[in-house]
Design an enzyme around this catalytic site. Sequence first.
Site, PDB file in Angstrom:
ATOM      1  N   ASP B 196       0.836  -1.213   0.000  1.00  0.00           N
ATOM      2  CA  ASP B 196       0.000   0.000   0.000  1.00  0.00           C
ATOM      3  C   ASP B 196       0.870   1.263   0.000  1.00  0.00           C
ATOM      4  O   ASP B 196       1.744   1.413   0.851  1.00  0.00           O
ATOM      5  CB  ASP B 196      -0.857  -0.067   1.286  1.00  0.00           C
ATOM      6  CG  ASP B 196      -1.816   1.108   1.457  1.00  0.00           C
ATOM      7  OD1 ASP B 196      -1.926   1.940   0.539  1.00  0.00           O
ATOM      8  OD2 ASP B 196      -2.484   1.146   2.515  1.00  0.00           O
ATOM      9  N   HIS B 367      -4.340   4.093   6.679  1.00  0.00           N
ATOM     10  CA  HIS B 367      -3.212   3.668   5.828  1.00  0.00           C
ATOM     11  C   HIS B 367      -1.873   3.904   6.522  1.00  0.00           C
ATOM     12  O   HIS B 367      -1.697   4.878   7.255  1.00  0.00           O
ATOM     13  CB  HIS B 367      -3.237   4.423   4.493  1.00  0.00           C
ATOM     14  CG  HIS B 367      -4.418   4.096   3.653  1.00  0.00           C
ATOM     15  ND1 HIS B 367      -4.455   3.012   2.813  1.00  0.00           N
ATOM     16  CD2 HIS B 367      -5.628   4.698   3.541  1.00  0.00           C
ATOM     17  CE1 HIS B 367      -5.633   2.970   2.202  1.00  0.00           C
ATOM     18  NE2 HIS B 367      -6.360   3.978   2.629  1.00  0.00           N
TER      19      HIS B 367
END
Lengths: 556, 556
Positions: B196, B367
């Site tokens: 990610d 995130h």
Amino acid sequence: MKKEKDGTVKVIPLGGLEQIGMNMTAFESEDSIIVVDCGLAFPDDDMLGIDLVIPDVSYLKENISKVKGFVITHGHEDHIGALPYVLKDVNVPVYATKLTTAIIESKLKEHNMLHETKRKVVKYGQSINLGCFRIEFIRTNHSIADASALAIYTPAGVIVHTGDFKVDYTPVFGDPIDLQRFGEIGKKGVLALMCDSTNVLRPGFTMSERTVGKTFDNIFNDNKQSRLIIATFASNVDRVQQIINCAIKYGRKVCVEGRSMVNIINVASELGYLDIPDGTLIETEQMKNYANEQIVLITTGSQGESMAALSRMAANLHRKVTIEPGDTVIFSSTPIPGNEKSVARVINELGMKGAKVIFQDTHVSGHACEEEIKLIYSLVKPKYAVPVHGEYRHLMAQKELAEGLGIDKDDIFVLHSGDVLEMSQEKAEVVDKVQTGAVLVDGLGVGDVGNIVLRDRQNLAENGIIVVVLTLEKYSNQLLAGPDIVSRGFVYVRESEGLMEEARAVIEQAVLDCLDRNVTDWGKIKGTIKDTLSDFLWKKMKRNPVILPIIMEVDD
Amino acid sequence: MKKEKDGTVKVIPLGGLEQIGMNMTAFESEDSIIVVDCGLAFPDDDMLGIDLVIPDVSYLKENISKVKGFVITHGHEDHIGALPYVLKDVNVPVYATKLTTAIIESKLKEHNMLHETKRKVVKYGQSINLGCFRIEFIRTNHSIADASALAIYTPAGVIVHTGDFKVDYTPVFGDPIDLQRFGEIGKKGVLALMCDSTNVLRPGFTMSERTVGKTFDNIFNDNKQSRLIIATFASNVDRVQQIINCAIKYGRKVCVEGRSMVNIINVASELGYLDIPDGTLIETEQMKNYANEQIVLITTGSQGESMAALSRMAANLHRKVTIEPGDTVIFSSTPIPGNEKSVARVINELGMKGAKVIFQDTHVSGHACEEEIKLIYSLVKPKYAVPVHGEYRHLMAQKELAEGLGIDKDDIFVLHSGDVLEMSQEKAEVVDKVQTGAVLVDGLGVGDVGNIVLRDRQNLAENGIIVVVLTLEKYSNQLLAGPDIVSRGFVYVRESEGLMEEARAVIEQAVLDCLDRNVTDWGKIKGTIKDTLSDFLWKKMKRNPVILPIIMEVDD
């Protein structure tokens, strides 16, 4: 003195409080009106096809005999952009500092209005008399040179209007904001302060423009092998000066791209606001004669605007400049709210072409933060506070700040456009409401596009249009031709030919039913067509295009 | 072991690299394909009228016999939203954790597809065999519960795919990310890490979800006299749990508004992901039976979406809830890029109704930031790095980060959708390109709106449309009726009646000229109408509407 004590003044914002932009405030007393600023706003996302938005000046037109002039604080679009439109109806003189006047003049020239407009350049410290008002221009700092605050001497007392401002103790051009004068005027007693709210939610102080120069120096030093491309706001002449200073120090030539950037640099250097030694500037076409590391390109497009020079370079659409691997692109700006996605898109496109992108510490704001606003309040010590320049949340935050500084909450006025705030030494209150609003400009049309047209555009944008046309015989009402169906923005016709044929048959049947029942009212026939087609399409596709039935009549 | 060393695997991103959203990656080896995630993207601003965007899966359709299943990392729309569309063409089983599966099922139910789709719930630590692949689900943390990383065992070696993740040492529900397992797998040797990139530009660590709980506690404590209204992302079940915990602690009842919020809370509490004691929830209609300080309302609309519950409350359009002076509204979110202006609008509207608005320290990201990404790299120590999830600038920043950690720059692959990256223990390279793209969904239509239709919608949106219709006699080509002009989204007809009449006369003359010259080609007549009208309007108004000439024919 007695007269002043007895007098009243009305403050009437004609725009700028419901949105960012469109700044314009009327001050009225006795038989005189003066107007501070005359700005435009950029259209909201739902104002489809609109070029710009200007304030409704019905109140000025109705009181035209009183209006003595426009007093302009600085040369940004949200403070001057409506002038070419408003001056057509309210043709009074325009007062501003030298650079501001020059920018206004180049705007009036574009509209072929230069010769019919009276202008007067005012210096810092100088006052002008307009009817019962005297207006003094006070030096401030902002992201454009020659910005002014105004001390407006009225029969009710002095009103200080900051315009857009920041406190810069070490400006790049000219002197720091004239804090002494704010203090001197404040000491004598100020009726009201109208202070910029834009950055009130940011704690601390706004950094000096000069800090950006230091960042530029580091970037020039760290990227000696790269061509440098720097995007910034065209009107930030001091920013441009600092780029040019670095270019000279590091032995680079300077190119300029983007119409507004070229214009402002011309105007500013003619007037001496920019110092560009001979031989520094080169035409973009000459770039090929220099190595990449000898060039810095100053360009528009720092907001990711799709038609601006940098965006066209990033998208490979620029005629003269091609982004190359190894280029370093600097965004000397922060995205204005709403532009974040466009800026990110340009950054990604530049990255894909191999350019390095820098956007940190390369910009400072032109607006005062919390502590600077407190400073101005403390120097001016007004009786009343009227926060200006900002969204509602900013105005409310300044109200809170002013309360924290000891101003009575009943003496703080968060106004809406059109409010008539009447002030005297004794009291202040909103006594009336005048007409205000947003007038939409689309091409040459001013005000001929309104809510109905915008709603139509929204519907067309979302769903497209289907036109159903048929011809009837005038007397027998017999169907002579059609119904034919034509669509735009609805579906690929190729992909849905069958569906459109089916729709046509459904409509034909509905029309024939109408005619069989001797319905002669065209409104009813059109209504039947709309309903039938709309039901059909919703059932088949869950879509809702604009349906436009047209009936023609032939006299057989 | 020998076979593994000799094998190759292909990684083929089918979306998710050119934009945020639409995440979907195929892994192919021998006779097997598995697909990780099947997400949608929300339309860009220039995709007028489009509801959502899904990936073009031509490649999967062409290789349907190889496709073994979808493996889903978590239940966000950008990872599951295209399933109902894609499963129609690629009907293979779907593998995911419990909550993710439940969210997918409620989505399939809406599309009446629940019974034709095979689903299998997988637990953390469990592996599934799909063709020549084995896939292990590894616990991670994210802004939705039950998020997984995947260890994909291929004939060429192990590929670790993080999905969207963060490292939360003190999550609200369940356990922290299984860092030990990342380490264990890494120790054995990992072919590639697909990590990610969303927050790679942010230094440091993302804060724990639990820190938001502390902020909530302070807010509940400081605003004991207020009704509290908290807007957040519907899918953030842990956030909702923390609001409910505070409500219980401070003796408030909880109302829920917004369809997606109600849905997720139902699903999550049925499955035990939310702990809501009986008597905590009340219907919104019951609010009137409680004092304001006894209520907390959880709602959608934290992004300022115009149709969401909070936006409707702020605009006075909500049926059940009216904002009152004294209300405290908390945005437990940050604006996703592009939504800043809408959020500001809602904040201003709430302020105008007297509500206090809080948006500081009320959100943490889901995130991983820079240091967390470094941590995963250090545990996994992959041979190859393939940054995923993010815009190009994010992927490039992760490339730089990976280089900094010692991975050879030739072993890092920033891919584009459609790239076929073939990897073995010996080498990795992009060997091919397959068809990919964005398929637009508008109502029930999937792919029937494309660039031509969008360009038409753009033109219609900017300028409106003018339809010119006339009827000709079939044989004589005599003008029987018209030309008539009808417009939509162009101007107020009332304001410009004279102009439209003038335009009609100009067109009539042009048509009559054509007919006099015996022009019988309708295409030419239509072209003349377009050119004539277009010139006329540009000269008079500087506007450029879509012009649609329609000729009807009557057989006399």
